[in-house]
Design a protein around this motif. Structure first.
Motif, PDB file in Angstrom:
ATOM      1  N   ILE A   1     -35.308   9.992  15.379  1.00 42.73           N
ATOM      2  CA  ILE A   1     -34.824   9.923  16.773  1.00 42.73           C
ATOM      3  C   ILE A   1     -35.500  10.986  17.644  1.00 42.73           C
ATOM      4  O   ILE A   1     -36.016  10.666  18.736  1.00 42.73           O
ATOM      5  CB  ILE A   1     -33.290  10.039  16.804  1.00 42.73           C
ATOM      6  CG1 ILE A   1     -32.660   8.819  16.125  1.00 42.73           C
ATOM      7  CG2 ILE A   1     -32.784  10.159  18.237  1.00 42.73           C
ATOM      8  CD1 ILE A   1     -31.147   8.852  16.074  1.00 42.73           C
ATOM      9  N   PRO A   2     -35.538  12.272  17.258  1.00 41.56           N
ATOM     10  CA  PRO A   2     -36.297  13.242  18.072  1.00 41.56           C
ATOM     11  C   PRO A   2     -37.782  12.910  18.171  1.00 41.56           C
ATOM     12  O   PRO A   2     -38.405  13.172  19.214  1.00 41.56           O
ATOM     13  CB  PRO A   2     -36.063  14.576  17.349  1.00 41.56           C
ATOM     14  CG  PRO A   2     -34.819  14.385  16.575  1.00 41.56           C
ATOM     15  CD  PRO A   2     -34.819  12.952  16.174  1.00 41.56           C
ATOM     16  N   MET A   3     -38.352  12.324  17.118  1.00 43.37           N
ATOM     17  CA  MET A   3     -39.768  11.968  17.198  1.00 43.37           C
ATOM     18  C   MET A   3     -40.007  10.875  18.238  1.00 43.37           C
ATOM     19  O   MET A   3     -41.005  10.914  18.964  1.00 43.37           O
ATOM     20  CB  MET A   3     -40.271  11.486  15.831  1.00 43.37           C
ATOM     21  CG  MET A   3     -40.434  12.584  14.791  1.00 43.37           C
ATOM     22  SD  MET A   3     -41.372  14.006  15.372  1.00 43.37           S
ATOM     23  CE  MET A   3     -42.855  13.230  15.973  1.00 43.37           C
ATOM     24  N   ARG A   4     -39.099   9.916  18.353  1.00 45.76           N
ATOM     25  CA  ARG A   4     -39.268   8.900  19.392  1.00 45.76           C
ATOM     26  C   ARG A   4     -39.084   9.520  20.790  1.00 45.76           C
ATOM     27  O   ARG A   4     -39.735   9.091  21.755  1.00 45.76           O
ATOM     28  CB  ARG A   4     -38.265   7.764  19.165  1.00 45.76           C
ATOM     29  CG  ARG A   4     -38.364   6.629  20.181  1.00 45.76           C
ATOM     30  CD  ARG A   4     -39.784   6.056  20.290  1.00 45.76           C
ATOM     31  NE  ARG A   4     -40.354   5.698  19.025  1.00 45.76           N
ATOM     32  CZ  ARG A   4     -40.177   4.508  18.437  1.00 45.76           C
ATOM     33  NH1 ARG A   4     -39.445   3.573  19.026  1.00 45.76           N
ATOM     34  NH2 ARG A   4     -40.761   4.260  17.265  1.00 45.76           N
ATOM     35  N   HIS A   5     -38.224  10.518  20.882  1.00 46.69           N
ATOM     36  CA  HIS A   5     -38.085  11.238  22.154  1.00 46.69           C
ATOM     37  C   HIS A   5     -39.400  11.921  22.534  1.00 46.69           C
ATOM     38  O   HIS A   5     -39.828  11.887  23.702  1.00 46.69           O
ATOM     39  CB  HIS A   5     -36.962  12.267  22.051  1.00 46.69           C
ATOM     40  CG  HIS A   5     -36.650  12.949  23.335  1.00 46.69           C
ATOM     41  ND1 HIS A   5     -35.999  14.166  23.399  1.00 46.69           N
ATOM     42  CD2 HIS A   5     -36.907  12.606  24.639  1.00 46.69           C
ATOM     43  CE1 HIS A   5     -35.873  14.530  24.656  1.00 46.69           C
ATOM     44  NE2 HIS A   5     -36.416  13.609  25.419  1.00 46.69           N
ATOM     45  N   ILE A   6     -40.066  12.536  21.562  1.00 46.21           N
ATOM     46  CA  ILE A   6     -41.358  13.183  21.837  1.00 46.21           C
ATOM     47  C   ILE A   6     -42.392  12.144  22.266  1.00 46.21           C
ATOM     48  O   ILE A   6     -43.178  12.375  23.197  1.00 46.21           O
ATOM     49  CB  ILE A   6     -41.831  13.958  20.591  1.00 46.21           C
ATOM     50  CG1 ILE A   6     -40.860  15.085  20.260  1.00 46.21           C
ATOM     51  CG2 ILE A   6     -43.225  14.523  20.814  1.00 46.21           C
ATOM     52  CD1 ILE A   6     -41.178  15.803  18.956  1.00 46.21           C
ATOM     53  N   THR A   7     -42.411  10.992  21.595  1.00 46.82           N
ATOM     54  CA  THR A   7     -43.355   9.932  21.963  1.00 46.82           C
ATOM     55  C   THR A   7     -43.111   9.452  23.388  1.00 46.82           C
ATOM     56  O   THR A   7     -44.056   9.245  24.160  1.00 46.82           O
ATOM     57  CB  THR A   7     -43.247   8.767  20.973  1.00 46.82           C
ATOM     58  OG1 THR A   7     -43.469   9.253  19.644  1.00 46.82           O
ATOM     59  CG2 THR A   7     -44.269   7.694  21.292  1.00 46.82           C
ATOM     60  N   ASN A   8     -41.855   9.275  23.762  1.00 44.01           N
ATOM     61  CA  ASN A   8     -41.534   8.875  25.132  1.00 44.01           C
ATOM     62  C   ASN A   8     -41.927   9.953  26.139  1.00 44.01           C
ATOM     63  O   ASN A   8     -42.378   9.640  27.247  1.00 44.01           O
ATOM     64  CB  ASN A   8     -40.047   8.556  25.247  1.00 44.01           C
ATOM     65  CG  ASN A   8     -39.675   7.233  24.605  1.00 44.01           C
ATOM     66  OD1 ASN A   8     -40.449   6.277  24.633  1.00 44.01           O
ATOM     67  ND2 ASN A   8     -38.495   7.165  24.008  1.00 44.01           N
ATOM     68  N   LEU A   9     -41.758  11.223  25.754  1.00 44.85           N
ATOM     69  CA  LEU A   9     -42.194  12.311  26.642  1.00 44.85           C
ATOM     70  C   LEU A   9     -43.710  12.261  26.858  1.00 44.85           C
ATOM     71  O   LEU A   9     -44.196  12.441  27.985  1.00 44.85           O
ATOM     72  CB  LEU A   9     -41.793  13.659  26.039  1.00 44.85           C
ATOM     73  CG  LEU A   9     -40.317  14.058  26.118  1.00 44.85           C
ATOM     74  CD1 LEU A   9     -40.060  15.285  25.253  1.00 44.85           C
ATOM     75  CD2 LEU A   9     -39.913  14.341  27.559  1.00 44.85           C
ATOM     76  N   LEU A  10     -44.460  12.028  25.778  1.00 45.11           N
ATOM     77  CA  LEU A  10     -45.914  11.963  25.892  1.00 45.11           C
ATOM     78  C   LEU A  10     -46.349  10.783  26.753  1.00 45.11           C
ATOM     79  O   LEU A  10     -47.212  10.931  27.637  1.00 45.11           O
ATOM     80  CB  LEU A  10     -46.532  11.868  24.499  1.00 45.11           C
ATOM     81  CG  LEU A  10     -48.053  11.721  24.434  1.00 45.11           C
ATOM     82  CD1 LEU A  10     -48.738  12.919  25.061  1.00 45.11           C
ATOM     83  CD2 LEU A  10     -48.521  11.522  22.990  1.00 45.11           C
ATOM     84  N   LEU A  11     -45.775   9.607  26.540  1.00 46.52           N
ATOM     85  CA  LEU A  11     -46.154   8.434  27.326  1.00 46.52           C
ATOM     86  C   LEU A  11     -45.748   8.593  28.787  1.00 46.52           C
ATOM     87  O   LEU A  11     -46.475   8.160  29.687  1.00 46.52           O
ATOM     88  CB  LEU A  11     -45.510   7.184  26.716  1.00 46.52           C
ATOM     89  CG  LEU A  11     -45.981   6.808  25.300  1.00 46.52           C
ATOM     90  CD1 LEU A  11     -45.229   5.597  24.796  1.00 46.52           C
ATOM     91  CD2 LEU A  11     -47.487   6.563  25.279  1.00 46.52           C
ATOM     92  N   THR A  12     -44.605   9.214  29.038  1.00 46.66           N
ATOM     93  CA  THR A  12     -44.198   9.484  30.428  1.00 46.66           C
ATOM     94  C   THR A  12     -45.164  10.448  31.095  1.00 46.66           C
ATOM     95  O   THR A  12     -45.532  10.266  32.268  1.00 46.66           O
ATOM     96  CB  THR A  12     -42.774  10.051  30.447  1.00 46.66           C
ATOM     97  OG1 THR A  12     -41.876   9.134  29.825  1.00 46.66           O
ATOM     98  CG2 THR A  12     -42.316  10.306  31.868  1.00 46.66           C
ATOM     99  N   HIS A  13     -45.586  11.460  30.360  1.00 47.11           N
ATOM    100  CA  HIS A  13     -46.547  12.423  30.911  1.00 47.11           C
ATOM    101  C   HIS A  13     -47.872  11.731  31.244  1.00 47.11           C
ATOM    102  O   HIS A  13     -48.481  12.014  32.288  1.00 47.11           O
ATOM    103  CB  HIS A  13     -46.769  13.554  29.905  1.00 47.11           C
ATOM    104  CG  HIS A  13     -47.644  14.648  30.412  1.00 47.11           C
ATOM    105  ND1 HIS A  13     -47.147  15.743  31.097  1.00 47.11           N
ATOM    106  CD2 HIS A  13     -48.985  14.824  30.353  1.00 47.11           C
ATOM    107  CE1 HIS A  13     -48.145  16.539  31.435  1.00 47.11           C
ATOM    108  NE2 HIS A  13     -49.283  16.013  30.986  1.00 47.11           N
TER     109      HIS A  13
END
Length: 412
Positions: free
Chosen positions: A233-245
């Motif tokens: 779950i935290p890893m998917r949060h990081i992926t979403n942060l990267l794609l949003t950036h």
């Protein structure tokens, strides 16, 4: 805060794009989670995050790396190509090396082959596995790396330095071998200071920082038992942060699967014109006044000027000073054990004569006071030179000079 990306949204964003991941196991976990999202549109399994050196994962291929070891020469290169998305992962144990230099120079010779996005971080290995000079060399290598990117990469390449996520106070796994196990209790503080230093180096060179340490500091329950890696779950949060950036950097429309005030604020910051950042230290009120004359005496934290210790003389102090001025301290010829008083008739004024027990009492007191004063000065000097805060026992490491405040918070 970030938006939520599905398989369709991620493919539309990364179509005909080339992404390179350079880093350690945490960067590999971001790479794997992105491939899992592009293929299955579900959360990645914890077993898939743990696997290493598999011949194929979610459609990619292992290009280099055959032997699993815990040394600094460990190599792992993976490549993924599918539906216009091209992604690579290179395991590195140092942010600047000959392999990275050769890779970047190849991109300079052929600008069309340069990646569109570079995601990089290798801080944990830099500061823990390269001996006692690992931290100074990491500082120098980070500056070299940014200069290399600035001179060789095309303007279209987006470089994102990912900060190290929060660590536990008890770390286990392949990172800390037996020779450096003593670092497991202080490495989490070194990481925070290294993140601060990276921000001061990367941003002035015109590249981006993705501070996942900030976003994960309240998600400690999602950390893996080894104290370094993170759960799905935290890893998917990081992926979403990267794609949003990436979306905000390319002015690409977000999917709109999530909305909130913080995300709207980030959108406004991304669309506003960026002004050059100038950081100046705050001035005290006395200096900001124009017609204020500067003080002659400057007080430091460790020394007090004579002006600060001067006390106005009171009538009682004056009387004591006059009496002590007429007092004489002499030794008794017969070495009396008690103090006696007598009157000296030689002068017009009565002078009290005190007979002391031994001849060297005054000399011993004076010498003891001088020795204690020298010891105190040496003790304060040693305390200033050491990485130690004298007021709240705060821990200072090699990066302490880059922080303007002591580290006083702890993670469980």
């Amino acid at each position: 805060m970030c938006d939520i990306f599905t398989k369709k949204n991620a493919k539309e964003l990364l179509r005909n794009k080339y992404i390179v991941f350079l880093g350690d196991s945490n960067i590999r976990a971001i790479y794997k989670d992105l491939l899992w999202l592009l293929n299955f549109n579900t959360l990645i399994t914890n077993e898939a995050l743990k696997r290493k050196l598999e011949q194929s994962f979610a459609g990619d291929r292992l290009q280099k790396g055959r032997i699993l070891n815990r040394g600094r020469d460990y190599t792992e290169v993976r490549e993924f190509k599918s539906e216009g998305v091209h992604a690579e992962f290179h395991f590195i144990t140092r942010c600047y090396s000959k392999d990275i230099e050769e890779m970047v120079h190849e991109w300079k010779k052929k600008p069309l082959t340069a990646p569109d996005v570079i995601v990089i971080n290798s801080c944990l290995w830099d500061i823990s596995r390269w001996g006692p000079n690992g931290v100074p060399e990491y500082k120098d290598n980070l500056v070299k790396l940014m200069k290399l990117f600035k001179s060789c990469l095309p303007e279209r390449t987006l470089v994102v330095w990912v900060t190290v996520p929060p660590l536990s106070n008890k770390i286990r796994g392949g990172l800390l071998i037996h020779q450096v196990e003593f670092m497991q209790h202080t490495l989490r503080f070194e990481v925070m200071e290294a993140n601060t230093f990276a921000r001061q180096v990367v941003v002035p060179h015109g590249f981006d920082i993705l501070d996942i340490h900030y976003y994960l500091r309240m998600q400690i329950l999602g950390r893996a038992p080894d104290g370094i890696h993170w759960l799905p779950i935290p890893m998917r949060h990081i992926t979403n942060l990267l794609l949003t950036h990436i979306c905000l950097s390319w002015n690409y429309p977000l999917p709109g699967n999530f909305s909130g005030p913080s995300l709207e604020r980030f959108k406004k910051l991304a669309t506003e014109e960026k002004k050059p950042e100038v950081v100046l230290p705050p001035l005290p009120p006395a200096v900001s006044q124009k017609n204020k004359t500067p003080k002659k005496t400057v007080l430091t934290p460790f020394r007090k000027s004579k002006a600060a210790t001067k006390v106005a003389a009171s009538p009682l102090r004056k009387a004591i000073k006059e009496k002590l001025g007429k007092t004489k301290f002499v030794s008794s010829p017969d070495k009396e054990k008690t103090l006696t008083g007598a009157s000296d008739q030689r002068g017009a004024n009565d002078v009290t004569i005190y007979t002391l027990q031994q001849d060297n009492v005054i000399e011993e007191c004076t010498e003891k006071k001088t020795v204690n004063s020298k010891r105190g000065k040496q003790r304060r000097k040693n305390r200033r030179q050491a990485h130690y805060h004298p007021y709240n026992n705060s821990y200072y490491s090699h990066f302490g000079q880059y922080l303007q405040y002591p580290i006083i918070w702890f993670y469980p």
